[in-house]
Design a protein around this motif. Structure first.
Motif, PDB file in Angstrom:
ATOM      1  N   ARG A 138       0.773  -1.291   0.164  1.00 47.45           N
ATOM      2  CA  ARG A 138      -0.222  -0.013  -0.195  1.00 47.45           C
ATOM      3  C   ARG A 138       0.890   1.204   0.071  1.00 47.45           C
ATOM      4  O   ARG A 138       0.804   2.064  -0.749  1.00 47.45           O
ATOM      5  N   ILE A 139       1.731   1.406   0.730  1.00 46.52           N
ATOM      6  CA  ILE A 139       2.457   2.379   1.202  1.00 46.52           C
ATOM      7  C   ILE A 139       3.412   2.859  -0.018  1.00 46.52           C
ATOM      8  O   ILE A 139       3.617   4.047  -0.464  1.00 46.52           O
ATOM      9  N   ASP A 159      -1.165  12.012   2.034  1.00 49.76           N
ATOM     10  CA  ASP A 159      -2.080  12.013   3.244  1.00 49.76           C
ATOM     11  C   ASP A 159      -2.618  10.690   3.804  1.00 49.76           C
ATOM     12  O   ASP A 159      -2.375  10.296   5.132  1.00 49.76           O
ATOM     13  N   ALA A 160      -2.847   9.575   2.666  1.00 46.74           N
ATOM     14  CA  ALA A 160      -3.163   8.292   2.766  1.00 46.74           C
ATOM     15  C   ALA A 160      -2.155   7.587   3.610  1.00 46.74           C
ATOM     16  O   ALA A 160      -2.180   6.684   4.411  1.00 46.74           O
ATOM     17  N   VAL A 166       0.779   5.211   8.305  1.00 48.26           N
ATOM     18  CA  VAL A 166       1.681   5.117   9.204  1.00 48.26           C
ATOM     19  C   VAL A 166       1.046   5.086  10.623  1.00 48.26           C
ATOM     20  O   VAL A 166       1.745   4.345  11.647  1.00 48.26           O
ATOM     21  N   ARG A 167       0.143   5.964  10.944  1.00 47.86           N
ATOM     22  CA  ARG A 167      -0.498   5.924  12.075  1.00 47.86           C
ATOM     23  C   ARG A 167      -0.961   4.579  12.524  1.00 47.86           C
ATOM     24  O   ARG A 167      -1.188   4.137  13.616  1.00 47.86           O
ATOM     25  N   ARG A 168      -1.565   4.005  11.474  1.00 43.92           N
ATOM     26  CA  ARG A 168      -2.199   2.640  11.678  1.00 43.92           C
ATOM     27  C   ARG A 168      -1.120   1.683  12.354  1.00 43.92           C
ATOM     28  O   ARG A 168      -1.248   0.757  13.260  1.00 43.92           O
ATOM     29  N   VAL A 169      -0.011   1.673  11.315  1.00 47.16           N
ATOM     30  CA  VAL A 169       1.087   0.811  11.830  1.00 47.16           C
ATOM     31  C   VAL A 169       1.594   0.890  13.347  1.00 47.16           C
ATOM     32  O   VAL A 169       1.858   0.287  14.083  1.00 47.16           O
ATOM     33  N   SER A 170       1.672   2.304  13.599  1.00 47.98           N
ATOM     34  CA  SER A 170       2.100   2.639  14.852  1.00 47.98           C
ATOM     35  C   SER A 170       1.353   2.231  16.046  1.00 47.98           C
ATOM     36  O   SER A 170       1.629   1.645  17.226  1.00 47.98           O
ATOM     37  N   ALA A 187      10.902   3.182   6.936  1.00 51.79           N
ATOM     38  CA  ALA A 187      11.950   4.001   6.322  1.00 51.79           C
ATOM     39  C   ALA A 187      11.781   4.396   5.003  1.00 51.79           C
ATOM     40  O   ALA A 187      11.916   5.520   4.565  1.00 51.79           O
ATOM     41  N   LEU A 188      11.158   3.412   4.014  1.00 53.15           N
ATOM     42  CA  LEU A 188      10.906   4.224   2.647  1.00 53.15           C
ATOM     43  C   LEU A 188       9.664   5.168   2.809  1.00 53.15           C
ATOM     44  O   LEU A 188       9.861   6.269   2.009  1.00 53.15           O
TER      45      LEU A 188
END
Length: 615
Positions: A68-69, A86-87, A92-96, A129-130
């Protein structure tokens, strides 16, 4: 650490500029369309659906998030549409916020981030990282803080916790496992991306350098890899992503990329997947070219490898890449955007891989019409099967003779009962059996090259690998010769000498239709066929058998069984594989020597000392 400005990982500013220009290469035009379609889909639907009953489903979730990212990042850099940016931040917030990154600690009900640093941690770290490296010039203070807090709490801190003291994770300096580079490499990429923003970065990079070194130093001059070509793709993907990122971030050539084995390993999966048909050994006998392979080949100036990768990518342009990772996006970024052609590949036609002792013989490269791979070496390595002395026989792009593969991982796959599974057991391999059983566990086959007028191949001594019985070794001698004859057929000779009389058998497996005759059989593929002729020094029968795959979705394999009619003290068995023709094999013993003769569409004769199968 003195690091260059962002983007500084293996995907550079030049790569991001590259995707802004359309390409008329079919593989890139197709990839561009898929990236756009997938990025739009990701905008519309943030769901990541995984089978939560599946093995290591947290790892599958991590890969889908990476897809996705990186896909949306590529589309953002290509179009400038900030909706993708923005998506990505929402992802990233979800992963966190994921409670568990690891399937292992999820099963243990231990949600502490520092409880482990496993494959999911490595892949999530690389994704972060990416994302940070590719978006850095667009981020405000609060958005940078999101990455910093997530990197420190969920990745860099846990990595130091489990690998920074005297006690380290089992993969940390282990030379022969994909876990090494996935875990170390992912952490290293994140540390390079975050740099001075995270206090842990310099310490992590130092630990990663120490950890990955044995992995690449393990590679001999031909770059062979004991986990097979599927896990080669996995481990090398993260290994090369880290090393290429380190070179770019520091502006210095990495010493591990200067080693001969590091360059040579780029060829290993290609020569064990001729014409795109995997003929490797172990758990994951699958191979599809990944974009890191292109980037690494370009780094070394290997035009022959780039041309072969392009040939395979073009062959499957309509179907797309593997789909495990963000392959289409990375291909758009990393492909050199020029058409690559190689009339002939300067690769060995016959090779015994140094140290590993897997072998292959092909009639030609890069697109053989006849090819055989051979499993020598040891079973004391990760992801192995009880498959010593086994072979694959490829005619064109069809594996007309093959070992039965593993389709799925179960809780038994990595347990003490692993070798009770049909697919990992000797019963599913093209090998020799004595009194109904094949090789045992953690054993070695001594393998040497053979060559002479009209033939090339290998001799394997698997005596010790057959193990012991109630009162001593199973065999006084058990050996096999596998010879490509005149580049047109394959002769397999088995010699078995027993301390006590026993039943002896040789098996071949196929998923194609088989017609059995009296002393021969024909395997019919969709494009080609293979005639198999059998002979033996003692009365023997050729019988059909049927496999018992564990996965209900897979149909059974057909087994071609050559079995001694009675218990014997010693016997020589042989079979000849003739593609798209017919040949008959016969053998005769005279004194201390045996002669094997082939007649029909191919004529050949070879003699050897019977005892010990000595040429």
């Amino acid at each position: 650490m003195n690091l260059v400005p962002h983007p500084r990982l293996y995907i550079s500013a030049d790569h991001y500029r590259r995707v802004q220009q359309p390409s008329n290469l079919p593989i890139l035009a197709a990839a561009a369309g898929r990236v756009t379609d997938l990025a739009r889909k990701f905008l519309d639907d943030p769901a990541i659906v995984v089978d939560e009953t599946g093995h290591n489903y947290h790892l599958i979730r991590a890969r889908r998030m990476q897809t996705r990212i990186v896909t949306m990042l590529t589309e953002f850099r290509r179009t400038g549409d900030r909706r993708y940016r923005d998506a990505i931040l929402e992802d990233v917030r979800r992963v966190s916020e994921w409670e568990y990154w690891s399937w292992i600690t999820w099963r243990q009900n231990d949600p502490r981030p520092e409880a482990i640093f496993d494959l999911s941690y490595g892949e999530n770290s690389a994704t972060l990282a990416l994302a940070f490296d590719g978006l850095r010039d667009t981020l405000n203070v609060a958005e940078v803080a999101l990455f910093v807090e997530t990197a420190r709490r969920r990745a860099l801190g846990p990595y130091i916790h489990v690998n920074g003291g005297e006690k380290k994770q089992g993969y940390y300096r282990k030379p022969d496992t994909n876990w090494n580079t996935v875990c170390n490499g992912g952490a290293g990429m994140l540390a390079l991306a975050m740099g001075g923003l995270c206090a842990e970065s310099e310490r992590v990079v130092a630990l990663v350098e120490e950890g990955v070194a044995p992995f690449f130093e393990f590679l001999r001059g031909d770059g062979a890899w004991p986990e097979g070509i599927g896990y080669w793709n996995y481990g090398m993907r993260y290994g090369f992503m880290y090393l290429l990122s380190h070179e770019r971030a520091t502006g210095r050539r990495h010493p591990l990329l200067e080693r001969a084995g590091t360059q040579a390993t780029l060829l290993f999966p290609l020569v064990f997947s001729p014409n795109g048909a995997p003929c490797s050994f172990g758990d994951v006998n699958h191979f599809s070219p990944l974009p890191f392979h292109v980037a690494a080949a370009e780094r070394f100036g290997r035009e022959d490898i780039l041309a072969e990768l392009d040939r395979r990518l073009e062959a499957r342009a309509k179907g797309g890449m593997s789909g495990t990772w963000p392959d289409d996006a990375e291909l758009l970024l990393l492909h050199p955007r020029r058409r690559l052609r190689s009339k002939a590949a300067p690769w060995k036609r016959v090779s015994l891989q140094e140290g590993l002792e897997w072998g292959y013989v092909a009639d030609r490269w890069p697109a053989p019409s006849l090819y055989v791979s051979v499993r020598g070496g040891t079973t004391d390595a990760p992801h192995v099967h009880r498959d010593l002395m086994s072979t694959f026989c490829l005619v064109g792009d069809e594996r007309l003779i093959e070992n039965v593969p593993v389709d799925d991982y179960l809780d038994t796959t990595f347990s003490s009962r692993r070798y009770e599974l049909y697919e990992t057991s000797a019963a599913s391999k093209n090998a020799v059996f004595i009194n109904g059983v094949g090789i045992t566990d953690k054993v070695t086959a001594r393998t040497t090259l053979l060559g002479g007028p009209g033939y090339d191949g290998f001799r394997l001594d698997v005596t010790e690998a057959m193990g012991t019985m109630r009162d001593g070794p199973v065999a006084r001698f058990c050996g096999r010769a596998i010879l490509m004859v005149k580049r047109k057929g394959v002769l397999v000779i088995d010699r078995i000498e027993l301390p006590h009389a026993g039943l002896v058998e040789s098996r071949l497996h196929t998923f194609f239709k088989v017609t059995f005759g009296k002393g021969d059989a024909t395997v019919r593929g969709k494009k080609g066929r293979l005639h198999v002729s059998f002979a033996a020094s003692q009365p023997a029968r050729v019988k059909p058998g049927m496999g018992m795959p564990t996965n209900p979705a897979r149909g059974p394999d057909t087994t071609l069984r050559q079995v001694s009619e009675r218990k014997v003290h010693e016997v020589t068995l042989c079979h000849f594989l003739m593609p798209n023709g017919r040949a008959k094999v016969a053998l005769a013993e005279k004194g201390e020597r045996t002669t094997v003769a082939v007649t029909g569409d191919l004529r050949f004769k070879i003699s050897f000392a019977t005892a010990g199968l000595r040429f």
